[in-house]
Each structure stands twice: as structure tokens, then as C-alpha cells.
Design a protein around this motif. Structure first.
Motif, PDB file in Angstrom:
ATOM      1  N   VAL A 288      22.925 -40.976  35.008  1.00 51.37           N
ATOM      2  CA  VAL A 288      22.184 -40.363  36.105  1.00 51.37           C
ATOM      3  C   VAL A 288      20.916 -39.723  35.559  1.00 51.37           C
ATOM      4  O   VAL A 288      20.969 -38.935  34.607  1.00 51.37           O
ATOM      5  N   ALA A 289      19.789 -40.096  36.159  1.00 48.04           N
ATOM      6  CA  ALA A 289      18.495 -39.518  35.765  1.00 48.04           C
ATOM      7  C   ALA A 289      18.110 -38.424  36.745  1.00 48.04           C
ATOM      8  O   ALA A 289      18.126 -38.649  37.958  1.00 48.04           O
ATOM      9  N   VAL A 290      17.804 -37.243  36.237  1.00 44.71           N
ATOM     10  CA  VAL A 290      17.322 -36.165  37.110  1.00 44.71           C
ATOM     11  C   VAL A 290      15.875 -35.836  36.768  1.00 44.71           C
ATOM     12  O   VAL A 290      15.452 -35.938  35.622  1.00 44.71           O
ATOM     13  N   ASN A 291      15.134 -35.461  37.788  1.00 44.54           N
ATOM     14  CA  ASN A 291      13.730 -35.093  37.617  1.00 44.54           C
ATOM     15  C   ASN A 291      13.607 -33.598  37.347  1.00 44.54           C
ATOM     16  O   ASN A 291      14.179 -32.784  38.076  1.00 44.54           O
ATOM     17  N   LEU A 292      12.879 -33.244  36.316  1.00 44.94           N
ATOM     18  CA  LEU A 292      12.575 -31.835  36.082  1.00 44.94           C
ATOM     19  C   LEU A 292      11.061 -31.672  36.024  1.00 44.94           C
ATOM     20  O   LEU A 292      10.358 -32.541  35.505  1.00 44.94           O
ATOM     21  N   SER A 293      10.560 -30.572  36.571  1.00 45.86           N
ATOM     22  CA  SER A 293       9.130 -30.287  36.466  1.00 45.86           C
ATOM     23  C   SER A 293       8.836 -29.724  35.087  1.00 45.86           C
ATOM     24  O   SER A 293       9.665 -29.022  34.506  1.00 45.86           O
ATOM     25  N   GLY A 294       7.644 -29.986  34.603  1.00 46.47           N
ATOM     26  CA  GLY A 294       7.217 -29.430  33.325  1.00 46.47           C
ATOM     27  C   GLY A 294       7.420 -27.924  33.290  1.00 46.47           C
ATOM     28  O   GLY A 294       7.826 -27.341  32.295  1.00 46.47           O
ATOM     29  N   ARG A 295       7.163 -27.326  34.407  1.00 41.60           N
ATOM     30  CA  ARG A 295       7.305 -25.876  34.566  1.00 41.60           C
ATOM     31  C   ARG A 295       8.698 -25.386  34.159  1.00 41.60           C
ATOM     32  O   ARG A 295       8.886 -24.265  33.704  1.00 41.60           O
ATOM     33  N   GLU A 296       9.704 -26.251  34.346  1.00 38.24           N
ATOM     34  CA  GLU A 296      11.078 -25.826  34.037  1.00 38.24           C
ATOM     35  C   GLU A 296      11.322 -25.711  32.544  1.00 38.24           C
ATOM     36  O   GLU A 296      12.261 -25.054  32.106  1.00 38.24           O
ATOM     37  N   LEU A 297      10.449 -26.346  31.768  1.00 35.69           N
ATOM     38  CA  LEU A 297      10.592 -26.213  30.321  1.00 35.69           C
ATOM     39  C   LEU A 297      10.146 -24.827  29.849  1.00 35.69           C
ATOM     40  O   LEU A 297      10.386 -24.450  28.704  1.00 35.69           O
ATOM     41  N   ASP A 298       9.500 -24.052  30.753  1.00 32.92           N
ATOM     42  CA  ASP A 298       9.170 -22.664  30.420  1.00 32.92           C
ATOM     43  C   ASP A 298      10.432 -21.858  30.145  1.00 32.92           C
ATOM     44  O   ASP A 298      10.402 -20.862  29.437  1.00 32.92           O
ATOM     45  N   ASP A 299      11.517 -22.291  30.764  1.00 32.63           N
ATOM     46  CA  ASP A 299      12.774 -21.548  30.662  1.00 32.63           C
ATOM     47  C   ASP A 299      13.462 -21.869  29.333  1.00 32.63           C
ATOM     48  O   ASP A 299      13.924 -22.982  29.118  1.00 32.63           O
ATOM     49  N   GLU A 300      13.502 -20.882  28.472  1.00 32.83           N
ATOM     50  CA  GLU A 300      14.074 -21.104  27.139  1.00 32.83           C
ATOM     51  C   GLU A 300      15.593 -21.348  27.201  1.00 32.83           C
ATOM     52  O   GLU A 300      16.193 -21.764  26.224  1.00 32.83           O
ATOM     53  N   HIS A 301      16.191 -21.049  28.339  1.00 30.70           N
ATOM     54  CA  HIS A 301      17.642 -21.261  28.469  1.00 30.70           C
ATOM     55  C   HIS A 301      17.980 -22.604  29.096  1.00 30.70           C
ATOM     56  O   HIS A 301      19.154 -22.905  29.310  1.00 30.70           O
ATOM     57  N   LEU A 302      16.949 -23.388  29.396  1.00 27.60           N
ATOM     58  CA  LEU A 302      17.193 -24.657  30.095  1.00 27.60           C
ATOM     59  C   LEU A 302      18.165 -25.561  29.334  1.00 27.60           C
ATOM     60  O   LEU A 302      19.114 -26.100  29.911  1.00 27.60           O
ATOM     61  N   VAL A 303      17.926 -25.715  28.050  1.00 25.31           N
ATOM     62  CA  VAL A 303      18.768 -26.626  27.280  1.00 25.31           C
ATOM     63  C   VAL A 303      20.218 -26.119  27.244  1.00 25.31           C
ATOM     64  O   VAL A 303      21.163 -26.899  27.407  1.00 25.31           O
ATOM     65  N   ASP A 304      20.369 -24.808  27.077  1.00 24.78           N
ATOM     66  CA  ASP A 304      21.727 -24.236  27.109  1.00 24.78           C
ATOM     67  C   ASP A 304      22.388 -24.508  28.449  1.00 24.78           C
ATOM     68  O   ASP A 304      23.579 -24.832  28.517  1.00 24.78           O
ATOM     69  N   HIS A 305      21.601 -24.357  29.508  1.00 21.78           N
ATOM     70  CA  HIS A 305      22.165 -24.601  30.836  1.00 21.78           C
ATOM     71  C   HIS A 305      22.639 -26.052  30.977  1.00 21.78           C
ATOM     72  O   HIS A 305      23.730 -26.306  31.486  1.00 21.78           O
ATOM     73  N   ILE A 306      21.823 -26.967  30.509  1.00 22.19           N
ATOM     74  CA  ILE A 306      22.183 -28.387  30.622  1.00 22.19           C
ATOM     75  C   ILE A 306      23.431 -28.673  29.786  1.00 22.19           C
ATOM     76  O   ILE A 306      24.358 -29.355  30.239  1.00 22.19           O
ATOM     77  N   GLN A 307      23.457 -28.104  28.597  1.00 21.58           N
ATOM     78  CA  GLN A 307      24.613 -28.300  27.722  1.00 21.58           C
ATOM     79  C   GLN A 307      25.892 -27.754  28.382  1.00 21.58           C
ATOM     80  O   GLN A 307      26.943 -28.382  28.343  1.00 21.58           O
ATOM     81  N   ARG A 308      25.751 -26.598  29.017  1.00 25.01           N
ATOM     82  CA  ARG A 308      26.902 -25.975  29.681  1.00 25.01           C
ATOM     83  C   ARG A 308      27.353 -26.817  30.882  1.00 25.01           C
ATOM     84  O   ARG A 308      28.541 -27.015  31.107  1.00 25.01           O
ATOM     85  N   ALA A 309      26.376 -27.309  31.653  1.00 24.24           N
ATOM     86  CA  ALA A 309      26.709 -28.128  32.831  1.00 24.24           C
ATOM     87  C   ALA A 309      27.473 -29.381  32.396  1.00 24.24           C
ATOM     88  O   ALA A 309      28.445 -29.792  33.049  1.00 24.24           O
ATOM     89  N   LEU A 310      27.044 -29.979  31.283  1.00 18.93           N
ATOM     90  CA  LEU A 310      27.738 -31.167  30.768  1.00 18.93           C
ATOM     91  C   LEU A 310      29.155 -30.806  30.330  1.00 18.93           C
ATOM     92  O   LEU A 310      30.121 -31.498  30.673  1.00 18.93           O
ATOM     93  N   ALA A 311      29.277 -29.708  29.601  1.00 18.91           N
ATOM     94  CA  ALA A 311      30.589 -29.299  29.097  1.00 18.91           C
ATOM     95  C   ALA A 311      31.542 -28.951  30.233  1.00 18.91           C
ATOM     96  O   ALA A 311      32.701 -29.387  30.252  1.00 18.91           O
TER      97      ALA A 311
END
Ligand code: C2E
Ligand code: MG
Ligand code: MG
Ligand code: MG
Length: 287
Positions: free
Chosen positions: A115-138
Motif C-alpha cells: 500500500v502506497a500512502v501520500n505524505l506532504s513534504g511538510r510532514e517530514l518536519d515532524d521528527e517523530h514521523l518515522v517513529d510513528h510509522i514504525q509503531r503503526a507497522l508494529a
């Protein structure tokens, strides 16, 4: 009331009106309520692997089931959500919803899809984004390589080092990265070399006229060739005709997405599309 008549129009949220600030606050309030009331929904559009003649992935596209205004496409609320900063919460919802959907599909034929999801560049401002994605997967027990993140070339223009750091972390997890709307941004090609890109999505504007305009066909062929030389696969967006499909196949495009295969559909309709998709085998494989 003016407020209510205005609410039925696109202009209400998006055009430069005098009380734009007021309207923005209004939208922001509605969006926050939409999140709380679970009014967002993801539709899914297949991406067809031309070599194998099968659906490889689906792009998740957000819609807002607005209680008064009906089903709103993303163009009507994403741009202002980006301006207001609300996009961060929406993005988190999208990632979690996509992961839950993947978990639901596990053990069914749809469980093989990415599944491909669209993220805005602006969302990369959030330093917790990767943690959030990792948590959502887990949380949903989904393997990271089932998830793909689509970003546009804007990520190559500003905050490049920060973006590279965030995307490298995501890539290390195994999440696929794709560049959306490729060819219409203002970025440098050097970033294709420096960023961990798995897929390029050729913008629909090149595909639209490629069977009538030699220059568009030359551009799609060159993009496909460039990407392949860099080890990057290519998706053609907005494929609507058999003629486009035939030309893209001759150009060795890897995947197609567009109304020819299917419009974006609610999750419940995907099994039927998947079944019908196999009928495309004869279109998509020369052998
Ligand atoms: P996109 O990521 O480039 O998505 C492709 C858009 O093209 C979708 O419009 C899709 O419905 C449309 N499309 C697909 N095939 C065809 C075709 O054959 N012909 C034509 N004319 N159009 C086709 P949609 O769903 O209205 O989304 C528009 C844009 O909104 C997306 O463009 C994406 O940039 C943004 N978007 C969608 N969902 C999200 C989301 O969850 N988060 C964020 N940040 N942006 C999103
Ligand atoms: Mg996209
Ligand atoms: Mg796109
Ligand atoms: Mg596009």
C-alpha cells in the motif's frame, strides 16, 4: 445564511476571499472534528505490474465523507490542511488506516499487495514521523516492505539534509519510497542519486498526450531509461487508454496506474477489481 451557501462550494475553503483567515479557522475546526468523528476514508487504486500482469500495489487516496457536503476529494482540503499544520494529524491517520487495512487483508489474496500512502513534504518536519510509522507497522503486525511512501519532488528542494535523514531511516526499516508526479517539480536530478528512491511515478501530464505528442513520448522514454539505469522502477500515472498502455509497455515501463485499470475504489470493492485485473493479463503480457 451566507456561511451555509458558501459551504457548498469549492471556493469556500480555497479561494482568496477577504475573510480567508476566518474560513481557514472554520476548515481547521471541521478537520479536527472529522478526525475525531472518523469522517476520513481511504480509497485504493491498483498499480499493475506489466511484466507479471498482476496487481502489485495499491495507492491509498484520502476522501472526506463530509456530513453535509458529501464525499470530498483531497484537493478540497489537503492544501489548506498543509497550510494550517493539521496535515500532520491527517498523515498519521492515513498511515495507521493503511496499516490496519493491510492487517485486515493478511491471509487473503489482497495480503500480497503493497500500500502506497501520500505524505506532504511538510510532514517530514515532524521528527517523530518515522517513529510513528514504525509503531503503526508494529501495532498492526505489518511487514515494513508492504508499505510505500509517496513524496513529491519538493522534498529535494528544502530541508534536504533533514529529509534525507528521515527518508534514509524509513528506507532502512524496509519501507519503499517513491517520487510522485515526477517531472513537474523544480528539483535537481542529482537527488535521484543521493536519495534512497525505489520508484518514480511519471506525472500524468506526460502520459496524457504521449500517444499524440512525440515530445511527451520522448520524455517518458527518457525518464524510464534514466530510472532503470539508476536501479529505480517506474510507474506511469493516469493511464487511460490501451494505446498509452501499449506504448508504455514498449518503453519497458514497470507499472501502470490509471482509469484503464481501475478508478480508486473503497476497500470493499478491491476483491472484485483484483479478480477483474487478472483479465488484463492478455493486455499486459506479450508472451
Ligand atoms: P496523486 O498522489 O498524484 O494521486 C493521483 C490522482 O490522480 C488521484 O486523485 C487519482 O484519483 C487521480 N487519477 C488516477 N488515475 C487517473 C486517470 O487515469 N486519469 C485522471 N484524470 N486522474 C487519475 P485524487 O484522489 O483526487 O488525489 C489528488 C491528490 O491529492 C493526490 O495526487 C495527492 O497528491 C493528494 N492526496 C491524496 N491522498 C492523500 C493523502 O492521504 N495525504 C496527502 N498528503 N495527500 C493526498
Ligand atoms: Mg500519489
Ligand atoms: Mg501522483
Ligand atoms: Mg499527480
Amino acid at each position: 445564511r451566507a456561511k451555509e451557501s458558501g459551504r457548498n462550494t469549492y471556493q469556500f475553503y480555497t479561494e482568496g476571499m477577504q475573510d480567508r483567515e476566518v474560513l481557514r479557522l472554520e476548515l481547521d475546526k471541521d478537520l479536527s472534528k472529522a478526525l475525531a468523528d472518523n469522517e476520513f476514508v481511504l480509497h485504493y487504486q491498483p498499480q499493475l505490474d506489466l511484466a507479471r500482469g498482476r496487481m502489485e500495489s495499491v495507492e491509498a487516496l484520502i476522501r472526506w465523507q463530509h456530513p453535509q457536503r458529501g464525499l470530498l476529494p483531497p484537493g478540497e482540503f489537503i492544501p489548506l490542511a498543509e497550510e494550517s499544520g493539521r496535515i500532520g494529524e491527517i498523515g498519521r491517520w492515513v498511515v495507521l488506516a493503511a496499516c490496519r487495512q493491510l492487517a485486515d487483508w493478511a491471509g487473503t489474496p489482497l495480503g500480497q499487495l503493497r500500500v502506497a500512502v501520500n505524505l506532504s513534504g511538510r510532514e517530514l518536519d515532524d521528527e517523530h514521523l518515522v517513529d510513528h510509522i514504525q509503531r503503526a507497522l508494529a501495532l498492526s503486525g505489518v511487514a515494513p516492505d508492504r508499505l510505500e511512501i509517496e513524496l513529491t519532488e519538493e522534498i529535494f528542494i528544502q530541508n534536504i539534509e533533514r529529509n534525507l535523514r528521515q527518508l534514509s531511516r524509513l528506507h532502512q526499516l524496509g519501507v519503499h519510497l517513491s517520487i510522485d508526479d515526477f517531472g513537474v517539480g523544480y528539483s535537481s536530478l542529482a537527488y535521484l542519486r543521493d536519495f534512497p528512491v525505489d520508484l518514480l511515478k511519471i506525472d500524468r501530464s506526460f502520459v496524457r498526450n504521449m500517444t499524440e505528442r512525440q515530445d511527451d513520448a520522448v520524455i517518458t522514454r527518457a525518464v524510464i531509461s534514466l530510472a532503470h539505469s539508476l536501479g529505480i522502477r517506474v510507474v506511469a500515472e493516469g493511464v487511460e487508454t490501451e494505446a498509452q498502455l501499449a506504448l508504455l509497455r514498449r518503453q519497458a515501463c514497470d507499472l501502470i496506474q490509471g482509469y484503464l485499470v481501475s478508478r480508486p475504489v473503497p476497500a470493499g470493492e478491491l476483491p472484485a477489481v483484483l479478480a477483474r485485473g487478472f483479465a488484463l493479463d492478455d493486455l499486459s503480457v506479450d508472451r
